[in-house]
Scaffold this motif. Sequence first.
Motif, mmCIF file in Angstrom:
data_model
loop_
_atom_site.group_PDB
_atom_site.id
_atom_site.type_symbol
_atom_site.label_atom_id
_atom_site.label_comp_id
_atom_site.label_asym_id
_atom_site.label_seq_id
_atom_site.Cartn_x
_atom_site.Cartn_y
_atom_site.Cartn_z
ATOM 1 N N UNK A 134 13.035 2.668 -9.234
ATOM 2 C CA UNK A 134 13.055 2.502 -7.778
ATOM 3 C C UNK A 134 12.075 1.411 -7.351
ATOM 4 N N UNK A 135 10.933 1.338 -7.986
ATOM 5 C CA UNK A 135 9.979 0.275 -7.668
ATOM 6 C C UNK A 135 10.611 -1.090 -7.903
ATOM 7 N N UNK A 136 11.348 -1.238 -9.000
ATOM 8 C CA UNK A 136 12.022 -2.510 -9.270
ATOM 9 C C UNK A 136 13.125 -2.777 -8.261
ATOM 10 N N UNK A 137 13.798 -1.716 -7.803
ATOM 11 C CA UNK A 137 14.841 -1.876 -6.796
ATOM 12 C C UNK A 137 14.240 -2.384 -5.484
ATOM 13 N N UNK A 138 13.112 -1.812 -5.088
ATOM 14 C CA UNK A 138 12.467 -2.189 -3.826
ATOM 15 C C UNK A 138 11.748 -3.535 -3.936
ATOM 16 N N UNK A 139 11.417 -3.929 -5.157
ATOM 17 C CA UNK A 139 10.682 -5.178 -5.424
ATOM 18 C C UNK A 139 9.331 -5.197 -4.721
ATOM 19 N N UNK A 140 8.755 -4.026 -4.584
ATOM 20 C CA UNK A 140 7.407 -3.897 -4.032
ATOM 21 C C UNK A 140 6.804 -2.608 -4.559
ATOM 22 N N UNK A 141 5.470 -2.575 -4.627
ATOM 23 C CA UNK A 141 4.832 -1.370 -5.138
ATOM 24 C C UNK A 141 3.327 -1.432 -5.020
ATOM 25 N N UNK A 142 2.730 -0.255 -5.066
ATOM 26 C CA UNK A 142 1.267 -0.170 -5.049
ATOM 27 C C UNK A 142 0.722 -0.562 -6.411
ATOM 28 N N UNK A 143 -0.589 -0.602 -6.504
ATOM 29 C CA UNK A 143 -1.227 -0.899 -7.790
ATOM 30 C C UNK A 143 -0.800 0.118 -8.834
ATOM 31 N N UNK A 165 0.830 -1.207 0.000
ATOM 32 C CA UNK A 165 0.000 0.000 0.000
ATOM 33 C C UNK A 165 0.866 1.259 0.000
ATOM 34 N N UNK A 166 1.785 1.361 -0.926
ATOM 35 C CA UNK A 166 2.625 2.550 -1.048
ATOM 36 C C UNK A 166 1.777 3.726 -1.528
ATOM 37 N N UNK A 167 2.188 4.937 -1.172
ATOM 38 C CA UNK A 167 1.370 6.123 -1.419
ATOM 39 C C UNK A 167 1.931 7.067 -2.491
#
Length: 313
Positions: A156-165, A146-148
């Motif tokens: 950066x989303x690929x680096x974190x390997x997590x992301x919101x819809x 549930x990123x905002x």
Amino acid sequence: MILAVFPQVAVLDGLLNEYRRLRNRAVMPERTPPAWPWPVPTSCAEQRSGERREGIEALHRPTRRVASHIYDHEMKSALSPLRCRRAAAPYRGANESALAATPILDWKHPRVSKLATEVRGGSAGTDRDLLITAHRLIAARVRPVYAMNDTQSVSRTLLLERGSCSQRLAVLEAVGRACGIASRVRGLLVDGRFWHSRFPRLRALIPHQVVLAWPEFLLSGQWVTVSELYGDLSTLQKGGGFTNTGGETLFDAVARTAVDWDGATCSSCDLSGYVLTDLGYFSSRDAFFQAHGQALCLPARITADLIMSRRAA
């Protein structure tokens, strides 16, 4: 004598005579609206055709009786090769912007380029097949949270390997552009109650209105919404509606069911009741969020992101 001294009077007198000569002529017929330069998805065409036609006719409709030679002169000049070439330039630029790298869709970054190369290697077929391959890879490698921050870069989303819809949809757009598939977003203002079933204990903290960037891709010369990536809505509706509960997000739901923002399918898949305003089309999500901002103000977004960005959907 008067006309010689006051040339402005001569001009007015000539215009008056021309008006008297033409006032009994028939009113010119309405012009046929020109072809709309951007293809509109089938699911939205009927909804917008009336508005588009009314705006075009209002722009071109003569408000007074106009001389035929003036009308012919305008039409000839408008259709001249030089004018057509000049008119085509903005649309070529629009197509280029639909493929361009942006601060959010930074597909030239090595991490994004690497994923795009992998997608190309695992997809042998059409652009639609390539996007489906990319969607499945992103679903497997970028876990939903549930990123905002809707303006976070794809790299950066690929680096974190997590992301919101929203962030995962941005990854899909970036990979598509890296593979030469143009994209744009349709801006929607969605009622905050749409997320009440997902956050039953946090309803008081959910904004009343949430901006949503819903991607579309240019496939075979037609803009196709991400809702129809896996097939047309009438077929996908057999998968049952999206309830916005559990671990399935909108990003995941498009592979299983009809995510219908226009009310074109059955009642269980119809999400049009949550759409407060259709904000139109934008060449990139960067342009959309720059124009309409995000759901939360910056201080609230930073605070909420620290808490929610690691919480699994």
